[in-house]
Design a protein around this motif. Structure first.
Motif, PDB file in Angstrom:
ATOM      1  N   ASP A   1      -3.537  -4.251  -7.679  1.00  0.00           N
ATOM      2  CA  ASP A   1      -4.094  -4.233  -6.329  1.00  0.00           C
ATOM      3  C   ASP A   1      -3.797  -2.865  -5.722  1.00  0.00           C
ATOM      4  OD1 ASP A   1      -5.246  -4.876  -3.989  1.00  0.00           O
ATOM      5  OD2 ASP A   1      -3.707  -6.290  -3.324  1.00  0.00           O
TER       6      ASP A   1
ATOM      7  N   GLU B   1      -3.670  -6.171   7.443  1.00  0.00           N
ATOM      8  CA  GLU B   1      -2.739  -7.293   7.554  1.00  0.00           C
ATOM      9  C   GLU B   1      -2.463  -7.950   6.210  1.00  0.00           C
ATOM     10  OE1 GLU B   1      -2.471 -11.511  10.066  1.00  0.00           O
ATOM     11  OE2 GLU B   1      -4.090 -10.078  10.424  1.00  0.00           O
ATOM     12  N   ARG B   2      -3.446  -7.983   5.327  1.00  0.00           N
ATOM     13  CA  ARG B   2      -3.271  -8.661   4.036  1.00  0.00           C
ATOM     14  C   ARG B   2      -2.235  -7.988   3.152  1.00  0.00           C
ATOM     15  NH1 ARG B   2      -5.629  -6.374  -0.418  1.00  0.00           N
ATOM     16  NH2 ARG B   2      -6.943  -4.545  -0.068  1.00  0.00           N
ATOM     17  N   SER B   3      -1.857  -6.744   3.473  1.00  0.00           N
ATOM     18  CA  SER B   3      -0.915  -5.997   2.635  1.00  0.00           C
ATOM     19  C   SER B   3       0.537  -6.240   3.008  1.00  0.00           C
ATOM     20  CB  SER B   3      -1.215  -4.502   2.736  1.00  0.00           C
ATOM     21  OG  SER B   3      -0.991  -4.036   4.056  1.00  0.00           O
TER      22      SER B   3
ATOM     23  N   ARG C   1      -5.192  -5.096  13.931  1.00  0.00           N
ATOM     24  CA  ARG C   1      -4.774  -6.042  12.896  1.00  0.00           C
ATOM     25  C   ARG C   1      -4.231  -5.298  11.679  1.00  0.00           C
ATOM     26  NH1 ARG C   1      -3.487  -9.723  15.619  1.00  0.00           N
ATOM     27  NH2 ARG C   1      -3.105 -10.827  13.666  1.00  0.00           N
ATOM     28  N   SER C   2      -3.405  -4.300  11.940  1.00  0.00           N
ATOM     29  CA  SER C   2      -2.829  -3.492  10.868  1.00  0.00           C
ATOM     30  C   SER C   2      -1.353  -3.254  11.176  1.00  0.00           C
ATOM     31  CB  SER C   2      -3.567  -2.162  10.715  1.00  0.00           C
ATOM     32  OG  SER C   2      -3.504  -1.424  11.922  1.00  0.00           O
TER      33      SER C   2
ATOM     34  N   TYR D   1      -7.612 -13.491  -8.049  1.00  0.00           N
ATOM     35  CA  TYR D   1      -8.145 -12.179  -7.697  1.00  0.00           C
ATOM     36  C   TYR D   1      -9.531 -12.030  -8.333  1.00  0.00           C
ATOM     37  CZ  TYR D   1      -3.150 -11.371  -6.917  1.00  0.00           C
ATOM     38  OH  TYR D   1      -1.855 -11.485  -6.514  1.00  0.00           O
TER      39      TYR D   1
END
Length: 411
Positions: free
Chosen positions: A78, A232-234, A272-273, A338
């Motif tokens: 990723d 945000e997903r990280s 959103r980060s 994934y």
């Protein structure tokens, strides 16, 4: 008589038109087959009795042709990408705390300075005089305290304890005034707070500075702090000490390696980060503060099952794949973890190396016999067993049996 002939001609015309349109009925057709001398008929053989028909019949009727792919184990990479800017690991903006006239400067741009070096000297004559006055008052206060202490020790009744206490307070005030005078005098000499490289400055000898005036900036660029934001997903992938790869347009094709040293404790409600800081070594001084950097963070998972995306089928119960279980199709539930391009990484109860249907899965049902379209050349495989053509059952030198066909004409 003429009427009868007319009827017969009309019937013949109607019959001819019927035969032309629909053909001769089988019940009145003439067999084209002739009987041989041995009592057997010769004629056109049924296609189903031909070798090709016997060999191809079972496959088309009982099996489904699919493409099989072995299940492989491969980690998923990723890659998080971001754009950030660099700041010096330590930087300072030098500001004047007092107002005064500049009488000396040491502000050459890009000059390396050490903490404590004098950058600007202001006119300090007034502060020097104030310091001398404060020191004189302090000496006077000290002498008074010593005199009172001697008199009181000798038993002189003119000096009381109260008078001695007041003298000591006056001495402390004088000491404080000396300290204030020294601070005021020190403020007239502006020094470098940290070691580093000087920026541009407009201050020159003869200028009058006011309190709060900016003088110069100092950057300690032995290391750079790259500031960037990640989605945000990280958040689950961030950890201190994690390696980051950065590149800058200034040095095309070169990659500078760094590590994450800190990140924010909350997600920005607007973007959103999350803000991340990465440290890059710059002991050679090639990189400058303020440069823009493209940042990459590569996260590699444990080995996971990977398949072509065409192997996934969907139903009300969710996603699944079909595997070859000794020539029989078996459906297994698979959770997609994934996805990238035409590959998916899944979580399923399938052994590595198992043959999975990657094409043709839409035609399968539980228990269907399957044959691999991408198998090696040779006899086809149906249901896990070799299909033997009908001709292979004949012994060498034995003639193929012929069917007995009657030559009797239908009545």
């Amino acid at each position: 008589m003429r009427r009868l002939v007319t009827l017969i001609v009309s019937a013949v015309i109607l019959a001819g038109a019927y035969f032309i349109a629909f053909g001769v009925p089988a019940s009145i057709g003439v067999s084209s087959e002739t009987q041989t001398a041995g009592g057997q008929r010769e004629g056109r053989a049924d296609k189903s009795t031909s070798p090709a028909g016997r060999a191809g019949g079972p496959r088309g009727a009982n099996t489904t042709t699919v493409v099989l792919t072995p299940l492989k184990m491969q980690p998923y990479e990723d890659i998080l990408r971001a754009i950030g800017s660099a700041d010096a690991v330590r930087s300072a903006s030098v500001i004047s705390n007092v107002s005064g006239d500049v009488i000396e400067t040491n502000l050459s741009a890009n000059k390396e300075v050490t903490a404590g070096d004098v950058l600007v000297q202001l006119d300090a004559r007034t502060e020097m005089y104030n310091l001398e006055i404060a020191q004189a008052e302090l000496e006077q206060a000290r002498d008074k305290v010593l005199r009172y202490e001697r008199l009181l020790a000798s038993g002189n009744s003119s000096i009381t304890d109260v008078a001695l206490a007041e003298a000591r307070v006056a001495q402390r005030l004088a000491e404080a005034n000396v300290g204030l005078a020294k601070v005021a005098l020190d403020d007239r000499t502006i020094k470098a707070p940290i070691s580093g490289k000087l920026g541009l400055s407009d201050v020159e000898i003869g200028d009058t500075l006011s309190a709060g005036s900016a003088i110069v900036t100092i950057d300690d660029a032995e290391a750079l702090l790259v500031v960037f934001e990640l989605p945000e997903r990280s958040v689950g992938l961030l950890e201190k000490g994690q390696t980051v790869l950065t590149s800058t347009p200034t040095y095309t094709g070169q990659v500078f390696e760094g590590e994450i040293v800190s990140f924010d404790s909350r997600i920005d409600s607007v973007t959103r980060s999350v803000t991340v800081h990465a440290l890059i070594d710059n002991s050679d001084g090639r990189l400058w503060p303020g440069m823009s950097f493209a940042v990459r963070i590569v996260h590699e998972s444990d080995p996971l099952a990977v398949l072509p995306s065409t192997a996934i089928t969907w139903s009300r119960s969710g996603s699944s794949v079909w595997i070859d279980n000794n020539g029989v199709a078996e459906q297994v539930s698979a959770a997609i973890l994934y996805r990238r391009d035409d590959q998916v990484w899944i979580e399923a109860d399938i052994a590595p190396g198992a043959m999975v249907v990657s094409e043709g899965a839409q035609k399968l049902r539980a228990g269907s016999a399957i044959v691999a379209a991408n198998a090696a050349e040779g006899d086809p495989v149906v249901g896990g067993q070799d299909v033997v053509p009908a001709r292979a059952e004949l012994k060498l030198g034995q003639a193929e049996p012929q069917q007995s066909i009657s030559t009797e004409k239908p009545i």
